[in-house]
Scaffold this motif. Structure first.
Motif, PDB file in Angstrom:
ATOM      1  N   LEU A   8       0.828  -1.197   0.000  1.00  0.00           N
ATOM      2  CA  LEU A   8       0.000   0.000   0.000  1.00  0.00           C
ATOM      3  C   LEU A   8       0.870   1.258   0.000  1.00  0.00           C
ATOM      4  O   LEU A   8       0.597   2.221  -0.742  1.00  0.00           O
ATOM      5  N   ALA A   9       1.933   1.247   0.815  1.00  0.00           N
ATOM      6  CA  ALA A   9       2.818   2.410   0.877  1.00  0.00           C
ATOM      7  C   ALA A   9       3.532   2.636  -0.454  1.00  0.00           C
ATOM      8  O   ALA A   9       3.709   3.780  -0.901  1.00  0.00           O
ATOM      9  N   ALA A  10       3.949   1.545  -1.121  1.00  0.00           N
ATOM     10  CA  ALA A  10       4.619   1.693  -2.411  1.00  0.00           C
ATOM     11  C   ALA A  10       3.664   2.207  -3.479  1.00  0.00           C
ATOM     12  O   ALA A  10       4.053   3.021  -4.334  1.00  0.00           O
ATOM     13  N   ARG A  11       2.408   1.782  -3.415  1.00  0.00           N
ATOM     14  CA  ARG A  11       1.452   2.215  -4.426  1.00  0.00           C
ATOM     15  C   ARG A  11       1.129   3.707  -4.298  1.00  0.00           C
ATOM     16  O   ARG A  11       0.949   4.400  -5.292  1.00  0.00           O
ATOM     17  N   HIS A  12       1.076   4.216  -3.064  1.00  0.00           N
ATOM     18  CA  HIS A  12       0.729   5.624  -2.854  1.00  0.00           C
ATOM     19  C   HIS A  12       1.953   6.495  -2.568  1.00  0.00           C
ATOM     20  O   HIS A  12       1.799   7.708  -2.359  1.00  0.00           O
ATOM     21  N   GLU A  13       3.148   5.856  -2.532  1.00  0.00           N
ATOM     22  CA  GLU A  13       4.373   6.570  -2.172  1.00  0.00           C
ATOM     23  C   GLU A  13       4.201   7.268  -0.825  1.00  0.00           C
ATOM     24  O   GLU A  13       4.535   8.454  -0.645  1.00  0.00           O
ATOM     25  N   ALA A  14       3.637   6.515   0.107  1.00  0.00           N
ATOM     26  CA  ALA A  14       3.335   7.057   1.434  1.00  0.00           C
ATOM     27  C   ALA A  14       4.405   6.639   2.430  1.00  0.00           C
ATOM     28  O   ALA A  14       5.181   5.699   2.210  1.00  0.00           O
ATOM     29  N   GLU A  15       4.444   7.343   3.564  1.00  0.00           N
ATOM     30  CA  GLU A  15       5.389   7.060   4.654  1.00  0.00           C
ATOM     31  C   GLU A  15       4.676   6.267   5.742  1.00  0.00           C
ATOM     32  O   GLU A  15       3.545   6.572   6.104  1.00  0.00           O
ATOM     33  N   ILE A  16       5.347   5.237   6.247  1.00  0.00           N
ATOM     34  CA  ILE A  16       4.786   4.426   7.326  1.00  0.00           C
ATOM     35  C   ILE A  16       5.339   4.936   8.654  1.00  0.00           C
ATOM     36  O   ILE A  16       6.566   5.021   8.843  1.00  0.00           O
ATOM     37  N   THR A  17       4.449   5.261   9.573  1.00  0.00           N
ATOM     38  CA  THR A  17       4.853   5.765  10.886  1.00  0.00           C
ATOM     39  C   THR A  17       4.132   4.984  11.979  1.00  0.00           C
ATOM     40  O   THR A  17       3.160   4.273  11.727  1.00  0.00           O
ATOM     41  N   GLY A  18       4.632   5.157  13.206  1.00  0.00           N
ATOM     42  CA  GLY A  18       3.970   4.582  14.375  1.00  0.00           C
ATOM     43  C   GLY A  18       4.132   3.086  14.516  1.00  0.00           C
ATOM     44  O   GLY A  18       3.447   2.474  15.338  1.00  0.00           O
ATOM     45  N   ALA A  19       5.057   2.464  13.753  1.00  0.00           N
ATOM     46  CA  ALA A  19       5.235   1.018  13.842  1.00  0.00           C
ATOM     47  C   ALA A  19       6.034   0.663  15.076  1.00  0.00           C
ATOM     48  O   ALA A  19       6.999   1.357  15.434  1.00  0.00           O
ATOM     49  N   GLY A  20       5.655  -0.418  15.740  1.00  0.00           N
ATOM     50  CA  GLY A  20       6.395  -0.895  16.887  1.00  0.00           C
ATOM     51  C   GLY A  20       7.674  -1.606  16.466  1.00  0.00           C
ATOM     52  O   GLY A  20       8.015  -1.717  15.280  1.00  0.00           O
ATOM     53  N   GLU A  21       8.403  -2.114  17.460  1.00  0.00           N
ATOM     54  CA  GLU A  21       9.692  -2.763  17.191  1.00  0.00           C
ATOM     55  C   GLU A  21       9.524  -3.987  16.291  1.00  0.00           C
ATOM     56  O   GLU A  21      10.236  -4.152  15.296  1.00  0.00           O
ATOM     57  N   ARG A  22       8.569  -4.849  16.610  1.00  0.00           N
ATOM     58  CA  ARG A  22       8.353  -6.056  15.795  1.00  0.00           C
ATOM     59  C   ARG A  22       7.862  -5.678  14.405  1.00  0.00           C
ATOM     60  O   ARG A  22       8.304  -6.245  13.411  1.00  0.00           O
ATOM     61  N   ALA A  23       6.969  -4.712  14.364  1.00  0.00           N
ATOM     62  CA  ALA A  23       6.439  -4.298  13.064  1.00  0.00           C
ATOM     63  C   ALA A  23       7.544  -3.732  12.180  1.00  0.00           C
ATOM     64  O   ALA A  23       7.582  -3.984  10.967  1.00  0.00           O
ATOM     65  N   LYS A  24       8.479  -2.946  12.756  1.00  0.00           N
ATOM     66  CA  LYS A  24       9.575  -2.378  11.964  1.00  0.00           C
ATOM     67  C   LYS A  24      10.442  -3.484  11.363  1.00  0.00           C
ATOM     68  O   LYS A  24      10.854  -3.411  10.213  1.00  0.00           O
ATOM     69  N   ARG A  25      10.747  -4.508  12.179  1.00  0.00           N
ATOM     70  CA  ARG A  25      11.575  -5.608  11.675  1.00  0.00           C
ATOM     71  C   ARG A  25      10.882  -6.313  10.516  1.00  0.00           C
ATOM     72  O   ARG A  25      11.502  -6.617   9.484  1.00  0.00           O
ATOM     73  N   LEU A  26       9.595  -6.569  10.665  1.00  0.00           N
ATOM     74  CA  LEU A  26       8.870  -7.254   9.580  1.00  0.00           C
ATOM     75  C   LEU A  26       8.758  -6.371   8.335  1.00  0.00           C
ATOM     76  O   LEU A  26       8.928  -6.845   7.206  1.00  0.00           O
ATOM     77  N   LEU A  27       8.500  -5.082   8.521  1.00  0.00           N
ATOM     78  CA  LEU A  27       8.388  -4.176   7.380  1.00  0.00           C
ATOM     79  C   LEU A  27       9.717  -4.061   6.630  1.00  0.00           C
ATOM     80  O   LEU A  27       9.753  -4.068   5.400  1.00  0.00           O
ATOM     81  N   ASP A  28      10.833  -3.983   7.381  1.00  0.00           N
ATOM     82  CA  ASP A  28      12.148  -3.908   6.729  1.00  0.00           C
ATOM     83  C   ASP A  28      12.454  -5.195   5.969  1.00  0.00           C
ATOM     84  O   ASP A  28      12.993  -5.164   4.858  1.00  0.00           O
TER      85      ASP A  28
END
Length: 370
Positions: free
Chosen positions: A66-86
């Protein structure tokens, strides 16, 4: 839906559209959210994941897409979420799903070249296979008591005797067609009597043995490939080698010899039946008495036409037997290979027979048997 992820839209301090996601982003619950996001028309600037209480790889992949399609920034992710997103973002691949293809004028010659190159390996394999058969035949000749006579007689029955009805019917109908069509064309020149010459020579020299070879290739060549191929899959061939029995001597040689010998009889039989079919047409349509037609055959067909058919027949039989047994012995892997090799056996045998027939036609013409 209870326990499903939900989203809301608002604006952040910079005036960008913000999508705030709440709830679990798990494979079991992210489906409805993903469908709703696909239908979203807003131009997103920020994706806020501070309200997400659980996330897995699928949820992270949905948010990254979704972020790539809209060229949006992801914020507010927790520690586990950041690892999975990366991890998900780093696993992306920008390669083309459909690789570029050469234009058709390059693909066709390339494919033909590959087939010709592969044919070289097939020819070498067949020659080597023939060599093993000759070695096995030499051993059997030195030890006549070990010759598999019962197996050979059985194969002669299957290849020859069992094929008499279908080959007889086919040849009879071919004789009728040749006589009828030939008479129609010769009638324009007032030469209907030459139908006897046409039927006699074309059946004894060409069509009798050629059509028989095609029928035997489809009937017996395919059976050889399927039978031996099935034995390869069930490891019966390996078991024979283990107990000291040569598969070439017990499986291949009886089939090849039976096919070679019976092609001579079947080819001559087919020619005779085709002539009978022509004589029937002569009696019914041309007013030529049946026995007069047969007597004329002896007068107008030279004896070397008979020899031409008899010489070609065993060669065609050898080719058919070799093709069937060779492809049967090449079966490996799974049952799909049986069908593939059976098809290849029939196609290669018919192709080789037609090529050899053309060669024989030129050869016999050059030596004065035209």
């Amino acid at each position: 839906m209870d326990g499903a992820a939900q989203f809301t839209l608002d604006e952040d301090e910079a005036g960008r559209t913000r999508l705030s996601v709440e709830g679990p982003l798990l494979v079991s619950s992210v489906g409805p959210l993903d469908r709703d996001l696909e239908e979203l028309n807003a131009d997103l600037g920020v994706i806020d994941l501070s309200g997400v209480d659980a996330i897995d790889t699928i949820g992270a992949w949905v948010m990254c897409r979704l972020a790539a399609r809209h060229e949006a920034e992801i914020t507010g992710a927790g520690e586990r979420a950041k690892r999975l997103l990366d991890a998900v973002e780093g696993a992306g691949n920008d390669a083309e799903m459909d690789p570029p293809r050469d234009p058709v004028w390059l693909r066709v010659p390339k494919a033909i070249g590959e087939l010709v190159f592969d044919m070289r390996g097939g020819i070498i394999g067949v020659v080597g296979f023939l060599g093993r058969i000759l070695i096995g035949l030499g051993r059997l000749i030195r030890r006549p008591s070990t010759f598999p006579m019962k197996a050979m007689v059985r194969q002669m029955e299957l290849v020859g005797v069992s094929a008499l009805p279908i080959i007889g019917l086919m040849s009879f109908l071919i004789g009728i067609v040749i006589a009828q069509q030939g008479a129609v064309q010769l009638e324009q020149f007032g030469a209907e009597a030459l139908t006897v010459n046409l039927v006699g020579r074309i059946t004894l020299r060409e069509l009798g043995v050629l059509m028989t070879a095609i029928m035997v290739a489809g009937r017996s060549g395919s059976a050889f490939a399927a039978q031996i191929g099935t034995m390869k899959l069930t490891e019966e061939v390996d078991a024979m080698r283990t107990i000291g029995i040569s598969p070439a001597e017990r499986l291949v040689i009886p089939r090849v010899l039976a096919c070679t010998f019976m092609m001579v009889l079947l080819g001559f039989y087919a020619s005779v039946v085709a002539i009978v079919g022509g004589a029937v047409v002569g009696q019914v349509a041309l007013g030529i008495p049946f026995f007069t037609f047969l007597e004329r055959i002896q007068e107008v067909v030279p004896i070397h036409d008979v020899w031409v058919g008899l010489i070609k027949a065993p060669v065609f039989g050898l080719i058919i037997g070799l093709a069937g047994c060779y492809h049967g012995m090449r079966v490996e892997g799974n049952s799909e290979q049986v069908g593939l090799r059976t098809t290849m056996a029939v196609v290669s045998a018919i192709f080789a027979v037609i090529v050899l027939d053309a060669f024989f036609a030129v050869f016999f013409t050059e030596i004065g048997w035209g």
